[in-house]
Design a protein around this motif. Structure first.
Motif, PDB file in Angstrom:
ATOM      1  N   LYS A  42      10.043 -42.246  45.985  1.00 16.57           N
ATOM      2  CA  LYS A  42      10.407 -40.898  46.097  1.00 16.57           C
ATOM      3  C   LYS A  42      11.439 -40.687  47.095  1.00 16.57           C
ATOM      4  O   LYS A  42      12.426 -39.606  46.819  1.00 16.57           O
ATOM      5  N   ALA A  43      11.405 -41.458  48.328  1.00 17.18           N
ATOM      6  CA  ALA A  43      12.633 -41.142  49.145  1.00 17.18           C
ATOM      7  C   ALA A  43      13.951 -41.378  48.528  1.00 17.18           C
ATOM      8  O   ALA A  43      14.894 -40.883  48.714  1.00 17.18           O
ATOM      9  N   ASN A  44      14.155 -42.547  47.712  1.00 20.37           N
ATOM     10  CA  ASN A  44      15.271 -42.681  47.002  1.00 20.37           C
ATOM     11  C   ASN A  44      15.634 -41.594  46.017  1.00 20.37           C
ATOM     12  O   ASN A  44      16.959 -41.413  45.793  1.00 20.37           O
ATOM     13  N   LEU A  45      14.665 -41.135  45.455  1.00 21.38           N
ATOM     14  CA  LEU A  45      14.925 -40.177  44.250  1.00 21.38           C
ATOM     15  C   LEU A  45      15.379 -38.869  45.069  1.00 21.38           C
ATOM     16  O   LEU A  45      16.156 -38.127  44.694  1.00 21.38           O
ATOM     17  N   ASP A  46      14.643 -38.613  45.990  1.00 22.75           N
ATOM     18  CA  ASP A  46      15.125 -37.405  46.908  1.00 22.75           C
ATOM     19  C   ASP A  46      16.643 -37.423  47.659  1.00 22.75           C
ATOM     20  O   ASP A  46      17.171 -36.513  47.520  1.00 22.75           O
ATOM     21  N   ARG A  47      17.229 -38.728  47.786  1.00 24.44           N
ATOM     22  CA  ARG A  47      18.376 -38.914  48.183  1.00 24.44           C
ATOM     23  C   ARG A  47      19.544 -38.948  46.969  1.00 24.44           C
ATOM     24  O   ARG A  47      20.635 -38.827  47.042  1.00 24.44           O
ATOM     25  N   SER A  48      18.985 -39.026  45.577  1.00 23.66           N
ATOM     26  CA  SER A  48      19.729 -39.029  44.318  1.00 23.66           C
ATOM     27  C   SER A  48      19.096 -37.994  43.467  1.00 23.66           C
ATOM     28  O   SER A  48      18.634 -38.466  42.477  1.00 23.66           O
ATOM     29  N   PRO A  49      19.258 -36.718  44.049  1.00 21.74           N
ATOM     30  CA  PRO A  49      18.450 -35.787  42.794  1.00 21.74           C
ATOM     31  C   PRO A  49      19.126 -35.695  41.556  1.00 21.74           C
ATOM     32  O   PRO A  49      18.583 -35.476  40.263  1.00 21.74           O
ATOM     33  N   GLU A  50      20.674 -36.168  41.386  1.00 19.41           N
ATOM     34  CA  GLU A  50      21.257 -36.186  40.170  1.00 19.41           C
ATOM     35  C   GLU A  50      20.520 -37.289  39.148  1.00 19.41           C
ATOM     36  O   GLU A  50      20.500 -36.977  38.009  1.00 19.41           O
ATOM     37  N   LYS A  51      19.933 -38.296  39.716  1.00 21.28           N
ATOM     38  CA  LYS A  51      19.325 -39.247  38.828  1.00 21.28           C
ATOM     39  C   LYS A  51      18.217 -38.664  38.166  1.00 21.28           C
ATOM     40  O   LYS A  51      17.625 -39.172  37.102  1.00 21.28           O
ATOM     41  N   TYR A  70      13.060 -53.960  42.125  1.00 22.59           N
ATOM     42  CA  TYR A  70      13.535 -53.422  43.291  1.00 22.59           C
ATOM     43  C   TYR A  70      14.704 -54.511  43.702  1.00 22.59           C
ATOM     44  O   TYR A  70      14.432 -55.887  43.692  1.00 22.59           O
ATOM     45  N   ASP A  71      15.706 -53.767  43.762  1.00 24.48           N
ATOM     46  CA  ASP A  71      16.984 -54.786  44.381  1.00 24.48           C
ATOM     47  C   ASP A  71      17.032 -54.529  46.005  1.00 24.48           C
ATOM     48  O   ASP A  71      17.582 -53.402  46.204  1.00 24.48           O
ATOM     49  N   LYS A  72      16.453 -55.446  46.627  1.00 26.85           N
ATOM     50  CA  LYS A  72      16.426 -55.431  47.966  1.00 26.85           C
ATOM     51  C   LYS A  72      17.739 -55.209  48.632  1.00 26.85           C
ATOM     52  O   LYS A  72      17.866 -54.342  49.790  1.00 26.85           O
ATOM     53  N   LYS A  73      18.713 -55.835  48.237  1.00 28.95           N
ATOM     54  CA  LYS A  73      20.133 -55.703  48.847  1.00 28.95           C
ATOM     55  C   LYS A  73      20.782 -54.415  48.752  1.00 28.95           C
ATOM     56  O   LYS A  73      21.580 -54.108  49.611  1.00 28.95           O
ATOM     57  N   LYS A  74      20.749 -53.825  47.530  1.00 27.62           N
ATOM     58  CA  LYS A  74      21.083 -52.351  47.272  1.00 27.62           C
ATOM     59  C   LYS A  74      20.172 -51.267  47.764  1.00 27.62           C
ATOM     60  O   LYS A  74      20.575 -50.157  47.727  1.00 27.62           O
ATOM     61  N   ASP A  75      18.909 -51.833  47.915  1.00 26.19           N
ATOM     62  CA  ASP A  75      17.872 -50.773  48.217  1.00 26.19           C
ATOM     63  C   ASP A  75      17.629 -49.798  46.867  1.00 26.19           C
ATOM     64  O   ASP A  75      17.736 -48.525  47.220  1.00 26.19           O
ATOM     65  N   GLU A  76      17.556 -50.308  45.733  1.00 25.33           N
ATOM     66  CA  GLU A  76      17.567 -49.486  44.568  1.00 25.33           C
ATOM     67  C   GLU A  76      16.429 -49.789  43.720  1.00 25.33           C
ATOM     68  O   GLU A  76      16.133 -51.201  43.521  1.00 25.33           O
ATOM     69  N   TYR A  77      15.669 -49.019  43.211  1.00 26.38           N
ATOM     70  CA  TYR A  77      14.588 -49.311  42.159  1.00 26.38           C
ATOM     71  C   TYR A  77      14.879 -49.184  40.961  1.00 26.38           C
ATOM     72  O   TYR A  77      15.809 -48.165  40.435  1.00 26.38           O
ATOM     73  N   MET A  78      14.565 -50.082  39.988  1.00 27.64           N
ATOM     74  CA  MET A  78      14.932 -50.181  38.532  1.00 27.64           C
ATOM     75  C   MET A  78      13.922 -49.416  37.860  1.00 27.64           C
ATOM     76  O   MET A  78      12.559 -49.665  37.676  1.00 27.64           O
ATOM     77  N   PHE A  79      14.141 -48.262  37.291  1.00 25.08           N
ATOM     78  CA  PHE A  79      13.416 -47.664  36.246  1.00 25.08           C
ATOM     79  C   PHE A  79      13.888 -48.069  34.927  1.00 25.08           C
ATOM     80  O   PHE A  79      15.065 -48.151  34.447  1.00 25.08           O
ATOM     81  N   CYS A  80      12.594 -48.327  33.975  1.00 26.16           N
ATOM     82  CA  CYS A  80      13.006 -48.536  32.616  1.00 26.16           C
ATOM     83  C   CYS A  80      12.088 -47.830  31.675  1.00 26.16           C
ATOM     84  O   CYS A  80      10.982 -47.301  32.087  1.00 26.16           O
ATOM     85  N   ASP A  81      12.127 -47.654  30.572  1.00 25.53           N
ATOM     86  CA  ASP A  81      11.571 -47.217  29.509  1.00 25.53           C
ATOM     87  C   ASP A  81      10.471 -47.986  29.313  1.00 25.53           C
ATOM     88  O   ASP A  81      10.615 -49.308  28.834  1.00 25.53           O
ATOM     89  N   ARG A 185      15.802 -49.249  24.770  1.00 26.86           N
ATOM     90  CA  ARG A 185      14.993 -49.078  25.786  1.00 26.86           C
ATOM     91  C   ARG A 185      16.278 -48.978  26.885  1.00 26.86           C
ATOM     92  O   ARG A 185      17.331 -49.781  26.724  1.00 26.86           O
ATOM     93  N   GLY A 186      16.170 -48.061  27.721  1.00 30.11           N
ATOM     94  CA  GLY A 186      17.370 -47.789  28.762  1.00 30.11           C
ATOM     95  C   GLY A 186      16.781 -48.265  30.264  1.00 30.11           C
ATOM     96  O   GLY A 186      15.496 -48.325  30.395  1.00 30.11           O
ATOM     97  N   SER A 187      17.657 -48.324  30.898  1.00 32.60           N
ATOM     98  CA  SER A 187      17.371 -48.410  32.666  1.00 32.60           C
ATOM     99  C   SER A 187      18.291 -47.754  33.430  1.00 32.60           C
ATOM    100  O   SER A 187      19.256 -47.289  33.149  1.00 32.60           O
ATOM    101  N   LEU A 188      17.619 -47.431  34.547  1.00 34.21           N
ATOM    102  CA  LEU A 188      18.420 -46.587  35.529  1.00 34.21           C
ATOM    103  C   LEU A 188      18.127 -47.059  36.821  1.00 34.21           C
ATOM    104  O   LEU A 188      16.871 -47.383  37.390  1.00 34.21           O
ATOM    105  N   MET A 189      19.032 -47.399  37.838  1.00 34.52           N
ATOM    106  CA  MET A 189      18.947 -47.921  39.088  1.00 34.52           C
ATOM    107  C   MET A 189      18.917 -46.572  40.122  1.00 34.52           C
ATOM    108  O   MET A 189      19.827 -45.775  39.968  1.00 34.52           O
ATOM    109  N   VAL A 190      17.773 -46.349  40.861  1.00 37.29           N
ATOM    110  CA  VAL A 190      17.820 -45.108  41.827  1.00 37.29           C
ATOM    111  C   VAL A 190      17.515 -45.924  43.314  1.00 37.29           C
ATOM    112  O   VAL A 190      16.684 -46.665  43.461  1.00 37.29           O
TER     113      VAL A 190
END
Length: 190
Positions: A42-51, A70-81, A185-190
């Motif tokens: 949720k914190a990452n989503l709050d920082r990237s509302p456009e996602k 979760y990509d620890k290096k980039k601090d991004e979560y992978m959402f997938c269908d 199926r798609g993916s999105l990094m947040v």
């Protein structure tokens, strides 16, 4: 210009409704993201509302997006269908724009690559598709286009995957083909 993904925003009410759906799904399917915490997502989503707009498009078209990595290096979560079958609102599409334009008769309404780009997401790679299938079986009755290597695409082909007989299968078709049971199926990094 209002066609850019970054210009597409949800209302506060839409955002709250989507966040609630995502949180409930996240908590219901902890097997997809063991050791991950919704508060951090949720914190990452709050920082990237456009996602949120892209995630809403995934939800609206039947994808049931959820966190699968979760990509620890980039601090991004992978959402997938994570819908059981290929998202219903994204079926009957050929692979890409070139394939769509090459059809002389019975053209589909869109292509997987164009639709994904318009939603601000990416088609899964074969490797990502196989990783997804390790979480639980998906596409037991449908199939999903996956990113196709350039050498295959240059020859007119495209790849798709499904899950049958306890295994992931990778197949090929002409990129201009489309079927009622094939989407993507798609993916999105947040």
């Amino acid at each position: 210009m209002t066609n850019k993904i970054s210009d597409k925003k949800l209302s506060q009410e839409q955002s709250e409704e989507l966040l609630n759906i995502l949180k409930v799904r996240f908590e219901k399917h902890m097997n997809r993201h063991e050791n991950l915490d919704w508060a951090m997502v949720k914190a990452n989503l709050d920082r990237s509302p456009e996602k949120l707009w892209s995630l809403n498009e995934m939800e609206r078209t039947g994808g049931e997006p959820d966190v699968i990595g979760y990509d620890k290096k980039k601090d991004e979560y992978m959402f997938c269908d994570c819908s059981a079958e290929s998202p219903k609102g994204r079926r009957s599409v050929c692979y890409d724009r070139e394939a769509l334009e090459s059809r002389k008769k019975h053209k589909p309404e869109n292509s997987a690559m164009d639709l994904a780009a318009s939603m601000g997401i990416e088609l899964l790679t074969e490797e990502q598709y196989r990783q997804l299938q390790k979480l639980e079986p998906f596409d037991k009755k449908t199939s999903s286009w996956v990113q196709t290597p350039p050498d295959i695409r240059e020859l007119g082909g495209a790849l798709f995957c499904d899950y049958r007989f306890g295994n992931v299968f990778v197949y090929h078709n002409g990129a201009d083909s489309y079927y009622a049971a094939r989407g993507f199926r798609g993916s999105l990094m947040v």
